[in-house]
Design an enzyme around this catalytic site. Sequence first.
Site, PDB file in Angstrom:
ATOM      1  N   ASP A  20       0.945  -1.097   0.142  1.00 43.05           N
ATOM      2  CA  ASP A  20       0.149   0.142  -0.426  1.00 43.05           C
ATOM      3  C   ASP A  20       1.246   1.298  -0.046  1.00 43.05           C
ATOM      4  OD1 ASP A  20      -2.483   1.056   0.254  1.00 43.05           O
ATOM      5  OD2 ASP A  20      -2.480   2.001   2.043  1.00 43.05           O
ATOM      6  N   HIS A  37       1.962   3.422  -9.246  1.00 45.46           N
ATOM      7  CA  HIS A  37       2.100   1.618  -9.476  1.00 45.46           C
ATOM      8  C   HIS A  37       3.263   1.157  -9.899  1.00 45.46           C
ATOM      9  CE1 HIS A  37      -1.734   1.781  -7.598  1.00 45.46           C
ATOM     10  NE2 HIS A  37      -2.041   2.494  -8.629  1.00 45.46           N
ATOM     11  N   LEU A 131      10.500 -20.688  -5.691  1.00 46.59           N
ATOM     12  CA  LEU A 131       9.783 -19.617  -5.467  1.00 46.59           C
ATOM     13  C   LEU A 131       7.822 -19.860  -5.455  1.00 46.59           C
ATOM     14  CD1 LEU A 131       9.129 -16.956  -2.966  1.00 46.59           C
ATOM     15  CD2 LEU A 131       9.603 -15.975  -4.373  1.00 46.59           C
TER      16      LEU A 131
HETATM   17  C1  IPE Z   1      -5.829  -2.724   0.025  1.00 47.69           C
HETATM   18  O1  IPE Z   1      -5.415  -1.361  -0.040  1.00 47.69           O
HETATM   19  C2  IPE Z   1      -5.415  -3.533  -1.524  1.00 47.69           C
HETATM   20  C3  IPE Z   1      -3.795  -3.753  -2.297  1.00 47.69           C
HETATM   21  C4  IPE Z   1      -2.775  -2.707  -1.716  1.00 47.69           C
HETATM   22  C5  IPE Z   1      -3.878  -4.200  -3.325  1.00 47.69           C
HETATM   23  P1  IPE Z   1      -6.450  -0.029  -0.269  1.00 47.69           P
HETATM   24  O2  IPE Z   1      -5.491   1.230  -0.888  1.00 47.69           O
HETATM   25  O3  IPE Z   1      -7.452  -0.703  -1.055  1.00 47.69           O
HETATM   26  O4  IPE Z   1      -7.162  -0.074   1.070  1.00 47.69           O
HETATM   27  P2  IPE Z   1      -7.955   1.116   1.989  1.00 47.69           P
HETATM   28  O5  IPE Z   1      -8.753   1.449   1.029  1.00 47.69           O
HETATM   29  O6  IPE Z   1      -6.626   1.935   2.758  1.00 47.69           O
HETATM   30  O7  IPE Z   1      -8.378  -0.266   2.545  1.00 47.69           O
HETATM   31  C1  IPE Z   2      -1.900   0.307  -3.404  1.00 48.37           C
HETATM   32  O1  IPE Z   2      -1.394   1.288  -2.905  1.00 48.37           O
HETATM   33  C2  IPE Z   2      -2.298  -0.136  -4.718  1.00 48.37           C
HETATM   34  C3  IPE Z   2      -3.257  -0.633  -4.574  1.00 48.37           C
HETATM   35  C4  IPE Z   2      -4.394  -0.964  -4.229  1.00 48.37           C
HETATM   36  C5  IPE Z   2      -3.531  -1.245  -6.494  1.00 48.37           C
HETATM   37  P1  IPE Z   2      -2.861   2.946  -3.339  1.00 48.37           P
HETATM   38  O2  IPE Z   2      -2.771   2.369  -4.735  1.00 48.37           O
HETATM   39  O3  IPE Z   2      -3.405   2.467  -2.289  1.00 48.37           O
HETATM   40  O4  IPE Z   2      -1.669   3.864  -2.796  1.00 48.37           O
HETATM   41  P2  IPE Z   2      -2.566   5.065  -1.544  1.00 48.37           P
HETATM   42  O5  IPE Z   2      -2.859   4.064  -0.433  1.00 48.37           O
HETATM   43  O6  IPE Z   2      -3.094   5.570  -2.094  1.00 48.37           O
HETATM   44  O7  IPE Z   2      -1.496   5.333  -1.166  1.00 48.37           O
HETATM   45 MG    MG Z   3      -4.127   2.432  -0.551  1.00 49.46          MG
END
Ligand code: IPE
Ligand code: IPE
Ligand code: MG
Length: 237
Positions: A20, A37, A131
């Site tokens: 995240d 990403h 892995l």
């Molecule tokens: C969780 O992150 C999903 C992934 C890392 C793929 P999110 O950014 O979507 O989660 P929330 O919304 O903060 O709970």
């Molecule tokens: C996690 O990073 C990746 C996915 C959920 C696809 P985020 O896109 O949620 O990044 P933040 O949390 O908005 O910084």
């Molecule tokens: Mg996020």
Amino acid sequence: MGTPLDSSAAALRHIAVIMDGNGRWAKQRHLPRYEGHRRGLQVARAMVRACAERHIPYLTLFAFSSENWRRPAVEINALLTLFGEAATLLSEEMVNNGVRVVFIGERTRFPVKLQRTMTNMETVTAGGKTLNLTIAVSYSGRWDIVQAAAAIASNGGDFTEDNFNLHLATTDAPPVDLLIRTGNEQRISNFMLWQAAYAELYFSEKLWPDFEKTDFYSAIDDFSGRERRFGDVGKAC
Ligand code: IPE
Ligand code: IPE
Ligand code: MG
């Protein structure tokens, strides 16, 4: 056969990661979220290498949740394009490094071409012995439990823990020992709800694109210092 809670205290066999913070990393740099990403994908590659170096046999990465379909179409499309490119371009690298790749999640929601690309990556990497890399896409823990229950019901099976283990998307993986979440959030976000029932939790303030191998090793070191009791009394007792 063991239950999902039945794991050796010292063994670290399965790490799961909620990657995240990509969007915030990009925002800090005045870049589109997509750039976060892209950078995050490179970090995921580095963590795959780190797991192989530490002889950890199972790594599960949360790449796209069932709830992420709520995001704007432009971000979803960018992510799907990135998944397709990564699955195409990284297959050879995974084969060369002995990585067996499996995708879990509701993949029928993806465009057919992307589904084929994912299946192709699974097929060409199927012989990997170093892995087991599971990539969770359009995945949620509740979805997984419900689809397992539906599969058991449809073939008249028993509703036992062992049978659930067999029908969950992670069927042949051991339970999660260590669950890492980056991005300075302390929640599970509907990931591996069954499989991480007794996982040790590790939260990092770092955004995923800033997460380095040394951070990963710090999480592993932290895990080594934990006492896993699984409901039993502790060593000191
Ligand atoms: C969780 O992150 C999903 C992934 C890392 C793929 P999110 O950014 O979507 O989660 P929330 O919304 O903060 O709970
Ligand atoms: C996690 O990073 C990746 C996915 C959920 C696809 P985020 O896109 O949620 O990044 P933040 O949390 O908005 O910084
Ligand atoms: Mg996020």
